[in-house]
Design an enzyme around this catalytic site. Structure first.
Site, short mmCIF file in Angstrom:
data_model
loop_
_atom_site.label_atom_id
_atom_site.label_comp_id
_atom_site.label_asym_id
_atom_site.label_seq_id
_atom_site.Cartn_x
_atom_site.Cartn_y
_atom_site.Cartn_z
N SER A 199 0.92 -1.15 0.10
CA SER A 199 -0.11 -0.13 -0.01
C SER A 199 0.72 1.11 -0.07
O SER A 199 0.30 2.37 -0.07
CB SER A 199 -1.02 0.00 1.26
OG SER A 199 -0.22 -0.07 2.24
N LYS A 239 -6.94 3.39 8.62
CA LYS A 239 -6.04 4.62 7.90
C LYS A 239 -6.49 5.92 8.16
O LYS A 239 -5.98 6.88 8.37
CB LYS A 239 -5.69 4.27 6.64
CG LYS A 239 -4.69 2.73 6.69
CD LYS A 239 -4.57 2.36 5.17
CE LYS A 239 -3.77 1.21 4.94
NZ LYS A 239 -3.39 0.63 3.65
#
Length: 885
Positions: free
Chosen positions: A781, A824
């Site tokens: 990511s 996140k």
């Protein structure tokens, strides 16, 4: 006992014996609790001491008295002197009983004078009732001439029935009496020879035959064994010595014949006993022999108790057969043998396991369960909804094999307490099995009994502790198991969590199948990645995201602060933490997905307050104790007539009121900095770290929730090499190589070089670093973050400090979706970052983010790397050509 005739007074206080007879020479212990009996004992025995003498009369009653008492609950009238004359073989009580509504008492016409050998007086609490325990010895027979009431008890006019001393001396020379005496002694000796192997007291009875005079022998011997009440009365009525000896011989012979017949029947039955019954009888005899020798009596009793416990354990037939075989092996061993203790421990485990015992489930009320979940856990709406669905299925089909729920989330978000809430809703016992750091398969399956110090696995041991076969069992930290040469615990859990296999779970130590199908298993983990796929396939994953600042604030005010105050002995009258101060603690001193660090900081504030409160409590106690102590000293000395060598001066004010109601300590910013130190975090951190080109802000997901990850890139003179640091995994290293390749290929389009023929890395090396080097990092990511950092480095432009990003990239520049979006986004919000760049295909995951967070942030969705660069730089990223490869 005295052999001389007793001087009998003309009147005796009478103590009734219901359905019992005291014979001359016999000794009996009684407990007097009835008020009339207590009064009699107190006046006739306690006060007169050794001179006390009472009469004991048998009483016929339709109902036998209790075993623990030989006294009547009521004897005669409390008033009047109404008397009763002798009539036949019994004396009826005075007519007052009938007038008072009491059932007439039938006194026997003959009784026994008795004296007290021992007296003890007691007082029952809390009633204060006086009781006596009396040891009485029968002395001689008497007949009742007249019976009258004296207060609460009766008094009888009596006449002696036993022979005088001269008559006794003459009777002993009678040939008929001598013959009867010999016959009685012979019959008694035969009875003793039969009983001497069965009763330890027979030896003392045997001595009586040679030491007690013949006129007392019959009464004492007959009183030593059980006969009926009618037979006791017939012995009491046998006044003439010859009649008494004949009657006693008849009773002893009848008792002897009954014993002989019983032994004959027993021997006949023993010949037809099965092998197991014979073995049982032999073991009983062996135990008796060992008791006589004083050898292993305690061990044998323990083994017998263990066998009874095993019989009551409810084992299945095949396991009971196995347990019997082990028990036979144990009985053949001596306690000193090496294998005795291990075999004994194994059998005790079999007896302690809940083979059939279950905890009863109450009727499930989903509304109550939902209220309980809402009360114990704030937020977690989807998680609680899934638990309610699980409970609903259990309510409709209690024997359904539900899925194994696995709560996955960062520490401190309530995974363990959710499992406890399930047990509470189902009214089942709860057991927690910690799997963190377990690397030995034997911790799950147990060690084989051939090893020294072997023990069962954690599952069997947990079931033994809760003593039910259907608890809620929490497999905590299931992702923290490891594997080595001793095996893989995760592989052993495959059988445990498979409903088709756990019906016959085989623990190596137990070595017999145990049914785990009734157990409700719940697991917790911080991450799914370390869990083996076969084990993961057996569980239903329920993710618990981190809490938002607003949720943390609510949790702190509702749960954490009351708990912290209680743990430190404080209350709101001692310490008050305003909501604004809790919010500052969340923003400045904690950055976590859960609330554990928040609780630690609140506990630090409570400890600081506890110090001051404790000092005040100390002063308060001294002030309260001054006045009572002074008063007590004065009162005691004046009462003794002594002079007091001190002067009491009145105080101007009461010390006890000085600290009576201390004002509560209210936490403010100054106290926060004094106790917790300067703020650890602030909103300027991202801006300070992105103040130069080559730095970008990424978002990652870890086992403790979402985190902000800075990426730093720099260039130096070199040979075109790429250096990576920060304890990186293989995947993230490949992402860095991929990002550099994409930037070099698009250098001309990004205005990083005049033409596409120029090599960006000519004569220089690139170094990319991920700060927090002690923390391992991996995953795809960070692709878009790496590209942004490299473009910032080569273009010498700074990335926006209020923007963070996450997303996997391809070599063609596409941005692919990633996981952990909610965590996140929450991490970015904690850091004060207002703009987040996400892959467009992660739009569906934004529904999990609370609306207050989304409304406070700008979410930018992208499909390609070029869009990421446009959003990451002020004024967009100037591209020479918008064509896409």
């Amino acid at each position: 006992m005295s052999d001389s005739p007793v001087e009998l007074p003309s009147r005796l206080a009478v103590l009734p014996f219901r359905n019992k007879v005291l014979l001359p020479g016999a000794i009996v212990r009684i407990r007097c609790t009835n008020p009339s009996s207590v009064k009699l004992v107190e006046q006739e025995l306690w006060q007169k001491e050794e001179k006390g003498l009472i009469g004991v009369l048998p009483v016929r009653d339709s109902e036998a008295t209790a075993v623990g008492s030989l006294l009547s609950p009521g004897v005669g009238s409390d008033s009047g002197e109404g008397g009763s004359k002798v009539g036949g073989s019994a004396v009826e009580s005075s007519k007052q009983d009938t007038k008072n509504g009491k059932e007439p008492i039938h006194w026997h016409s003959k009784g026994v004078a008795a004296r007290a050998l021992h007296l003890s007086r007691g007082v029952e609490k809390p009633s204060g009732r006086v009781t006596y325990i009396v040891v009485l010895e029968g002395l001689c027979r008497f007949s009742v001439q007249e019976l009258s009431a004296r207060g609460p008890y009766h008094v009888a006019r009596v006449s002696r029935l036993d022979m005088t001393k001269t008559e006794l001396e003459q009777a002993e020379q009678d040939p008929d009496l001598i013959a009867l005496s010999r016959q009685f002694k012979a019959t008694a000796m035969e009875l003793i020879s039969v009983l001497e192997q069965k009763q330890k007291t027979v030896g003392r009875t045997k001595v009586l035959l040679d030491t007690v005079p013949v006129y007392r022998l019959a009464d004492i011997f007959v009183a030593s064994f059980e006969i009926s009440f009618e037979e006791q009365l017939s012995m009491l009525d046998s006044v003439h010595l010859k009649v008494r000896l004949s009657k006693a011989t008849e009773l002893v012979d009848r008792h002897l014949q009954s014993i002989l017949v019983a032994e004959k029947i027993t021997q006949k039955v023993e010949g037809q006993l099965s092998k197991s019954q014979k073995e049982f009888l032999l073991r009983q005899q062996m135990r008796a022999i060992k008791e006589e020798l004083g050898d292993n009596d305690d061990d044998e009793d323990d083994v017998a108790a263990l066998e009874r416990k095993m019989q009551n354990a409810g084992m299945p037939a095949n396991i009971w057969k196995h347990a019997q075989r082990e028990m036979r092996r144990l009985r053949k061993m001596q306690p000193q043998q090496p294998g005795y203790s291990s075999s004994r421990a194994y059998l005790e485990l079999l007896a302690d396991l809940p083979w059939q015992k279950v905890s009863e489930e109450r009727e499930l009320d989903l509304r109550v369960a939902k209220e309980s979940l809402d009360q114990d856990h704030y937020g977690l709406t989807k998680v609680k909804q899934r638990i309610i669905e699980y409970l609903a299925v259990r309510k409709l089909k209690p024997d359904a094999r539900g899925p194994v729920l696995c709560f996955v989330g960062p520490p401190g978000v309530g995974k363990t307490s959710l499992a406890s809430s399930i047990a509470k809703a189902l009214n089942r016992k709860f057991i927690r099995i910690s799997l963190g750091g377990v690397k030995d398969e034997a911790d799950i399956r147990g060690h084989r009994r051939t090893y020294i110090g072997s023990m069962p696995g954690r599952l069997i041991d947990g079931l033994k502790r809760v003593s039910v076969s259907n608890p809620v069992m929490l497999l905590d930290e299931i992702d923290k198991t490891g594997s080595d040469v001793r095996g893989d615990p995760a592989s052993a859990l495959l059988e445990v969590l498979d409903p088709e296999q756990n019906k016959a779970f085989n623990d190596h130590y137990l070595n017999v199948p145990f049914d785990l199908s009734k157990v409700i298993f719940v697991a917790t983990a911080n991450r799914m990645q370390p869990i083996p796929p076969p084990l993961l396939d057996r569980m239903e994953i329920i993710e618990l995201p981190g809490y938002t600042p607003e949720e943390k604030l609510k949790i702190a005010m509702k749960h954490l602060i009351p708990r912290v105050l209680e743990q430190h002995g404080l209350s709101t009258t001692n310490l008050q933490i305003p909501e604004a101060m809790v919010k500052l603690v969340i923003e400045r001193y904690t950055r976590e997905a859960g609330v554990r660090n928040l609780e630690r900081n609140l506990a630090a504030l409570a400890r600081a307050a506890a110090v001051k409160v404790a000092e005040q409590v100390k002063t308060l106690r001294l002030g309260k104790e001054i006045q009572p102590i002074t008063t007590t000293l004065l009162d005691s000395r004046l009462a003794d007539g002594g002079e007091v060598e001190m002067e009491v001066i009145p105080m101007e004010h009461d010390i006890s009121n000085t600290y009576e109601n201390p004002s509560p300590m209210i936490v403010d910013e100054a106290m926060l900095e004094k106790v917790l130190g300067p703020p650890r975090f602030d909103d300027r951190e991202a801006a300070d770290r992105v103040a130069s080109p080559g730095v970008s802000v990424g978002l990652v997901w870890t086992s403790v929730g979402g985190e902000v990850q800075f990426v730093e890139a720099t260039a130096m003179v070199g040979k075109g090499d790429l250096h990576l640091t920060g304890q990186l995994g293989d995947v993230i290293k490949e992402s860095a190589q991929l990002a550099l390749t994409w930037v070099r290929a698009r250098a001309a389009d990004l205005n990083l070089s005049p033409t596409s023929d120029i090599n960006l890395l000519e004569s220089r090396d690139i170094h990319i670093h991920f700060p927090a080097g002690a923390v391992p990092k991996d995953g795809p990511s960070a692709g878009v973050t790496l590209v942004t950092a490299l473009v910032s480095l080569f273009s010498n432009r700074k990335v926006r400090a209020d923007t963070a990003m996450t997303g996997e990239m391809t070599l063609r520049g596409l941005v692919l979706p990633v996981g952990g979006v909610k965590d996140k986004v929450l991490a970015a919000h904690r850091y004060g970052i207002k703009r987040v760049i996400l892959p467009e295909r992660n739009l569906k995951d934004l529904s999990e983010v609370p609306l207050p967070i989304l409304s406070d942030m700008e979410i930018l969705l992208v499909k390609r790397i070029e869009e990421v660069l446009d959003h990451a730089f002020e004024g967009r990223c100037p591209l020479r050509s918008r064509s896409k490869l």
